[in-house]
Design a protein around this motif. Structure first.
Motif, mmCIF file in Angstrom:
data_model
loop_
_atom_site.group_PDB
_atom_site.id
_atom_site.type_symbol
_atom_site.label_atom_id
_atom_site.label_comp_id
_atom_site.label_asym_id
_atom_site.label_seq_id
_atom_site.Cartn_x
_atom_site.Cartn_y
_atom_site.Cartn_z
ATOM 1 N N THR A 187 3.178 -9.736 -33.756
ATOM 2 C CA THR A 187 4.605 -10.013 -33.935
ATOM 3 C C THR A 187 5.427 -8.820 -33.445
ATOM 4 O O THR A 187 4.937 -7.681 -33.435
ATOM 5 C CB THR A 187 4.939 -10.269 -35.416
ATOM 6 N N MET A 205 5.933 -14.440 -24.831
ATOM 7 C CA MET A 205 5.943 -14.881 -26.228
ATOM 8 C C MET A 205 5.137 -16.161 -26.337
ATOM 9 O O MET A 205 5.320 -17.076 -25.543
ATOM 10 C CB MET A 205 7.375 -15.141 -26.714
ATOM 11 N N LEU A 206 4.247 -16.229 -27.317
ATOM 12 C CA LEU A 206 3.424 -17.403 -27.545
ATOM 13 C C LEU A 206 3.344 -17.638 -29.046
ATOM 14 O O LEU A 206 2.754 -16.828 -29.767
ATOM 15 C CB LEU A 206 2.027 -17.196 -26.944
ATOM 16 N N ASP A 207 3.976 -18.701 -29.513
ATOM 17 C CA ASP A 207 3.994 -19.045 -30.940
ATOM 18 C C ASP A 207 4.511 -17.901 -31.811
ATOM 19 O O ASP A 207 3.964 -17.612 -32.869
ATOM 20 C CB ASP A 207 2.606 -19.470 -31.418
ATOM 21 N N GLY A 208 5.543 -17.211 -31.339
ATOM 22 C CA GLY A 208 6.150 -16.137 -32.114
ATOM 23 C C GLY A 208 5.429 -14.814 -32.011
ATOM 24 O O GLY A 208 5.801 -13.845 -32.674
ATOM 25 N N LEU A 209 4.392 -14.734 -31.186
ATOM 26 C CA LEU A 209 3.642 -13.498 -31.007
ATOM 27 C C LEU A 209 3.858 -12.960 -29.599
ATOM 28 O O LEU A 209 3.990 -13.714 -28.641
ATOM 29 C CB LEU A 209 2.149 -13.745 -31.214
#
Length: 76
Positions: free
Chosen positions: A30, A65-69
């Protein structure tokens, strides 16, 4: 400010700060976790500079960014 020049050393440029963030980005994480790791690095300094560095890395395709990460990007 983005690239080092005669008057801006590498550690004060966004390119130098980006290198520090990329070294800390070993696995998807994150943005808050990256900030917790990077806030003591002299190249990063402030939260505003941290956000500018993330923006720069995203713009050049070094991160995504991938799924909020935040993940390392696929550079050509």
């Amino acid at each position: 400010m983005i690239l080092p020049t005669k008057h801006i050393p590498l550690d004060r440029s966004l390119l130098g700060a980006g290198a520090v963030l990329l070294l800390l980005l070993e696995a998807p994480v994150t943005p808050t976790a990256i900030w917790d790791r990077a806030k003591h690095a002299p190249e990063i300094g402030t939260y505003g500079r941290f956000v500018l560095t993330l923006d720069f890395l995203y713009a050049v395709g070094a991160i995504d960014m991938l799924d909020g990460l935040v993940v390392k990007g696929e550079l050509p």
